[in-house]
Design a protein around this motif. Structure first.
Motif, PDB file in Angstrom:
ATOM      1  N   ASP A 226      50.344  34.925  61.571  1.00 15.58           N
ATOM      2  CA  ASP A 226      50.871  34.962  62.939  1.00 15.58           C
ATOM      3  C   ASP A 226      51.030  36.397  63.439  1.00 15.58           C
ATOM      4  OD1 ASP A 226      50.950  32.183  63.006  1.00 15.58           O
ATOM      5  OD2 ASP A 226      52.980  32.116  62.211  1.00 15.58           O
ATOM      6  N   GLY A 227      50.068  37.253  63.104  1.00 16.25           N
ATOM      7  CA  GLY A 227      50.036  38.622  63.596  1.00 16.25           C
ATOM      8  C   GLY A 227      50.802  39.620  62.762  1.00 16.25           C
ATOM      9  N   GLY A 228      51.632  39.158  61.828  1.00 12.87           N
ATOM     10  CA  GLY A 228      52.399  40.066  60.997  1.00 12.87           C
ATOM     11  C   GLY A 228      51.731  40.293  59.656  1.00 12.87           C
ATOM     12  N   GLU A 229      51.698  41.555  59.201  1.00 13.48           N
ATOM     13  CA  GLU A 229      51.103  41.853  57.903  1.00 13.48           C
ATOM     14  C   GLU A 229      51.999  41.335  56.782  1.00 13.48           C
ATOM     15  OE1 GLU A 229      49.850  45.628  55.056  1.00 13.48           O
ATOM     16  OE2 GLU A 229      50.205  45.970  57.204  1.00 13.48           O
ATOM     17  N   ILE A 230      51.395  40.680  55.795  1.00 16.77           N
ATOM     18  CA  ILE A 230      52.145  40.106  54.682  1.00 16.77           C
ATOM     19  C   ILE A 230      52.048  40.978  53.433  1.00 16.77           C
ATOM     20  CG2 ILE A 230      52.427  38.104  53.184  1.00 16.77           C
ATOM     21  CD1 ILE A 230      53.175  37.583  56.094  1.00 16.77           C
ATOM     22  N   THR A 231      50.837  41.316  53.014  1.00 15.13           N
ATOM     23  CA  THR A 231      50.667  42.085  51.778  1.00 15.13           C
ATOM     24  C   THR A 231      49.262  42.645  51.719  1.00 15.13           C
ATOM     25  OG1 THR A 231      50.996  42.007  49.367  1.00 15.13           O
ATOM     26  CG2 THR A 231      49.865  40.142  50.355  1.00 15.13           C
ATOM     27  N   THR A 232      49.061  43.626  50.837  1.00 15.43           N
ATOM     28  CA  THR A 232      47.741  44.184  50.550  1.00 15.43           C
ATOM     29  C   THR A 232      47.471  44.050  49.060  1.00 15.43           C
ATOM     30  OG1 THR A 232      47.891  45.777  52.365  1.00 15.43           O
ATOM     31  CG2 THR A 232      46.265  46.231  50.642  1.00 15.43           C
ATOM     32  N   GLN A 233      46.275  43.599  48.712  1.00 18.73           N
ATOM     33  CA  GLN A 233      45.883  43.429  47.318  1.00 18.73           C
ATOM     34  C   GLN A 233      44.528  44.101  47.094  1.00 18.73           C
ATOM     35  OE1 GLN A 233      45.991  39.149  46.780  1.00 18.73           O
ATOM     36  NE2 GLN A 233      48.217  39.048  47.033  1.00 18.73           N
ATOM     37  N   TYR A 234      44.129  44.187  45.823  1.00  8.11           N
ATOM     38  CA  TYR A 234      42.929  44.927  45.467  1.00  8.11           C
ATOM     39  C   TYR A 234      42.054  44.109  44.534  1.00  8.11           C
ATOM     40  CZ  TYR A 234      45.613  48.634  47.541  1.00  8.11           C
ATOM     41  OH  TYR A 234      46.353  49.367  48.426  1.00  8.11           O
ATOM     42  N   GLY A 235      40.754  44.110  44.788  1.00  2.73           N
ATOM     43  CA  GLY A 235      39.804  43.371  43.975  1.00  2.73           C
ATOM     44  C   GLY A 235      38.836  44.312  43.290  1.00  2.73           C
ATOM     45  N   LYS A 236      38.719  44.199  41.976  1.00  2.00           N
ATOM     46  CA  LYS A 236      37.868  45.080  41.181  1.00  2.00           C
ATOM     47  C   LYS A 236      36.470  44.488  41.041  1.00  2.00           C
ATOM     48  CE  LYS A 236      37.830  47.637  36.819  1.00  2.00           C
ATOM     49  NZ  LYS A 236      38.569  47.891  35.556  1.00  2.00           N
ATOM     50  N   ASN A 237      35.464  45.314  41.292  1.00  2.00           N
ATOM     51  CA  ASN A 237      34.047  44.930  41.172  1.00  2.00           C
ATOM     52  C   ASN A 237      33.684  43.814  42.145  1.00  2.00           C
ATOM     53  OD1 ASN A 237      33.565  46.805  39.052  1.00  2.00           O
ATOM     54  ND2 ASN A 237      34.411  45.354  37.561  1.00  2.00           N
ATOM     55  N   TYR A 238      34.262  43.841  43.346  1.00  2.00           N
ATOM     56  CA  TYR A 238      33.948  42.858  44.373  1.00  2.00           C
ATOM     57  C   TYR A 238      32.779  43.291  45.257  1.00  2.00           C
ATOM     58  CZ  TYR A 238      38.108  39.862  43.806  1.00  2.00           C
ATOM     59  OH  TYR A 238      39.048  38.980  43.354  1.00  2.00           O
ATOM     60  N   VAL A 239      32.512  44.596  45.345  1.00  2.00           N
ATOM     61  CA  VAL A 239      31.443  45.090  46.218  1.00  2.00           C
ATOM     62  C   VAL A 239      30.099  44.592  45.696  1.00  2.00           C
ATOM     63  CG1 VAL A 239      30.282  47.151  47.107  1.00  2.00           C
ATOM     64  CG2 VAL A 239      32.790  47.094  46.921  1.00  2.00           C
ATOM     65  N   ASN A 240      29.282  44.103  46.631  1.00  2.00           N
ATOM     66  CA  ASN A 240      27.951  43.550  46.347  1.00  2.00           C
ATOM     67  C   ASN A 240      27.988  42.212  45.621  1.00  2.00           C
ATOM     68  OD1 ASN A 240      26.343  45.576  47.595  1.00  2.00           O
ATOM     69  ND2 ASN A 240      26.598  46.903  45.814  1.00  2.00           N
ATOM     70  N   SER A 241      29.139  41.551  45.602  1.00  2.00           N
ATOM     71  CA  SER A 241      29.236  40.201  45.025  1.00  2.00           C
ATOM     72  C   SER A 241      29.244  39.179  46.160  1.00  2.00           C
ATOM     73  CB  SER A 241      30.525  40.068  44.202  1.00  2.00           C
ATOM     74  OG  SER A 241      30.661  38.762  43.681  1.00  2.00           O
ATOM     75  N   ALA A 242      28.351  38.208  46.094  1.00  2.00           N
ATOM     76  CA  ALA A 242      28.256  37.191  47.146  1.00  2.00           C
ATOM     77  C   ALA A 242      29.352  36.147  46.970  1.00  2.00           C
ATOM     78  CB  ALA A 242      26.891  36.521  47.104  1.00  2.00           C
ATOM     79  N   PHE A 243      29.926  35.713  48.112  1.00  2.00           N
ATOM     80  CA  PHE A 243      31.010  34.739  48.123  1.00  2.00           C
ATOM     81  C   PHE A 243      30.621  33.494  48.916  1.00  2.00           C
ATOM     82  CE2 PHE A 243      33.321  38.626  47.328  1.00  2.00           C
ATOM     83  CZ  PHE A 243      34.343  38.240  46.473  1.00  2.00           C
ATOM     84  N   TYR A 244      31.139  32.342  48.458  1.00  2.00           N
ATOM     85  CA  TYR A 244      31.232  31.150  49.281  1.00  2.00           C
ATOM     86  C   TYR A 244      32.561  31.176  50.028  1.00  2.00           C
ATOM     87  CZ  TYR A 244      27.690  28.969  46.164  1.00  2.00           C
ATOM     88  OH  TYR A 244      26.569  28.660  45.438  1.00  2.00           O
ATOM     89  N   LEU A 245      32.582  30.618  51.251  1.00  2.00           N
ATOM     90  CA  LEU A 245      33.808  30.370  52.000  1.00  2.00           C
ATOM     91  C   LEU A 245      34.040  28.867  52.036  1.00  2.00           C
ATOM     92  CD1 LEU A 245      36.173  31.240  53.873  1.00  2.00           C
ATOM     93  CD2 LEU A 245      34.559  31.028  55.798  1.00  2.00           C
ATOM     94  N   ILE A 246      35.220  28.410  51.562  1.00  2.00           N
ATOM     95  CA  ILE A 246      35.521  26.997  51.405  1.00  2.00           C
ATOM     96  C   ILE A 246      36.802  26.645  52.153  1.00  2.00           C
ATOM     97  CG2 ILE A 246      36.036  25.166  49.736  1.00  2.00           C
ATOM     98  CD1 ILE A 246      34.506  26.845  47.647  1.00  2.00           C
ATOM     99  N   VAL A 247      36.773  25.522  52.862  1.00  2.00           N
ATOM    100  CA  VAL A 247      37.970  24.924  53.469  1.00  2.00           C
ATOM    101  C   VAL A 247      38.215  23.612  52.737  1.00  2.00           C
ATOM    102  CG1 VAL A 247      39.126  24.213  55.589  1.00  2.00           C
ATOM    103  CG2 VAL A 247      37.294  25.917  55.686  1.00  2.00           C
ATOM    104  N   ASP A 248      39.358  23.480  52.091  1.00  3.40           N
ATOM    105  CA  ASP A 248      39.505  22.514  51.014  1.00  3.40           C
ATOM    106  C   ASP A 248      40.829  21.761  51.127  1.00  3.40           C
ATOM    107  OD1 ASP A 248      40.176  23.017  47.502  1.00  3.40           O
ATOM    108  OD2 ASP A 248      39.115  21.354  48.436  1.00  3.40           O
ATOM    109  N   LEU A 249      40.789  20.438  51.005  1.00  2.00           N
ATOM    110  CA  LEU A 249      42.017  19.660  50.819  1.00  2.00           C
ATOM    111  C   LEU A 249      41.947  18.998  49.452  1.00  2.00           C
ATOM    112  CD1 LEU A 249      44.737  18.605  51.600  1.00  2.00           C
ATOM    113  CD2 LEU A 249      43.646  16.799  52.964  1.00  2.00           C
ATOM    114  N   GLN A 250      42.302  19.767  48.437  1.00  2.00           N
ATOM    115  CA  GLN A 250      42.431  19.225  47.086  1.00  2.00           C
ATOM    116  C   GLN A 250      43.820  18.603  46.975  1.00  2.00           C
ATOM    117  OE1 GLN A 250      41.542  17.618  44.226  1.00  2.00           O
ATOM    118  NE2 GLN A 250      39.830  19.082  44.347  1.00  2.00           N
TER     119      GLN A 250
END
Length: 268
Positions: A216-240
């Protein structure tokens, strides 16, 4: 959502955080600034009205099939796109064979809906993406909706842009291994109302990324991902259902609604 069936602890990514300190502006500071996105303006690759042309942008189920690491089996009949709102419905089911994931079996108690974007997403050096959408998400025990990115090849990386695990909270998570996870939970207010979630993903180094999460427009947190550059991702919308959200789940139907999904590409 965890691509594989491993129990991850919420450990801080201390080494990455030290190298690239938490930021409050639109790009990392100090040594990481040279890796910030150089694109002046982004390119919209999934528009906000994409559910009006579903077959152009989306496919049914998971990229790997109908099952994952929870108590719901996916079925395209549980997906609706009326009025450009994606509605996923989980309904109790009996007589379904168990789901298998990562060598483990999970009893199936629901038929539900999941979709994934046909386009894959790869953060290039000096680039990144914005992912944004509006949600009405259930938070009752046994409901496990999510909006997430997972690696096309192998696992991790994974970024849970938004995940709800039956606790009344929303989770923002970045996986580096099954046990090294940046996880941040906050209370999810008024789940009957629409809430806007956004994740900015940018390169922090030649190999790593930072992820800024907003609600809702407010920043919550910042995190860091190692070795993510040049890695292909799927985007999923899921109701498990059930799984990490506990069991038993609801005895009646459950819905998860999403609108205004927009993905903006800032790769050079």
């Amino acid at each position: 959502m965890r691509r594989v069936s491993l129990f991850a602890s919420a450990l801080p990514l201390a080494g990455l955080a030290a190298a690239y300190p938490r930021v409050d502006g639109p790009a990392p500071q100090a040594a990481a600034v040279q890796f910030a996105s150089r694109a002046a303006t982004g390119k919209t690759v999934i528009p906000k009205d994409s559910f009006n042309s579903f077959d152009t942008h989306w496919s049914y189920n998971y990229p790997w099939g109908t099952d994952h690491n929870g108590g719901a089996r996916m079925n395209k009949q549980k997906v609706s796109t009326a009025n450009d709102v994606l509605t996923l419905t989980a309904s109790p089911a009996t007589g379904e064979p168990p789901a298998t994931n990562g060598g483990q079996q999970y009893p199936v108690h629901y038929l539900s809906g999941t979709v994934f974007a046909k386009q894959q997403f790869t953060v290039k050096p000096g680039g990144g993406y914005d992912f944004e959408a509006d949600f009405k998400a259930p938070v009752a025990k046994g409901t496990w909706p999510a909006f997430w990115l997972t690696a096309v090849k192998g696992w991790p990386p994974e970024i849970d842009i938004a995940e709800w695990k039956g606790s009344g909270k929303i989770s923002f998570n970045t996986f580096n291994t099954s046990s090294q996870v940046a996880a941040h939970d906050v209370t999810y207010p008024s789940p009957e109302n629409w809430h806007t979630i956004r994740a900015q993903i940018r390169t922090a180094s030649a190999t790593d990324v930072w992820v800024k999460f907003f609600m809702d427009g407010g920043e919550i947190t910042t995190q860091y991902g190692k070795n993510y550059v040049n890695s292909a991702f799927y985007l999923i919308v899921d109701l498990q259902m059930e799984g990490s959200s506990g069991s038993p789940g609801p005895s009646a139907g459950t819905t998860f609604q999403i609108r205004n999904v927009q993905v903006t590409d800032y790769n050079p």
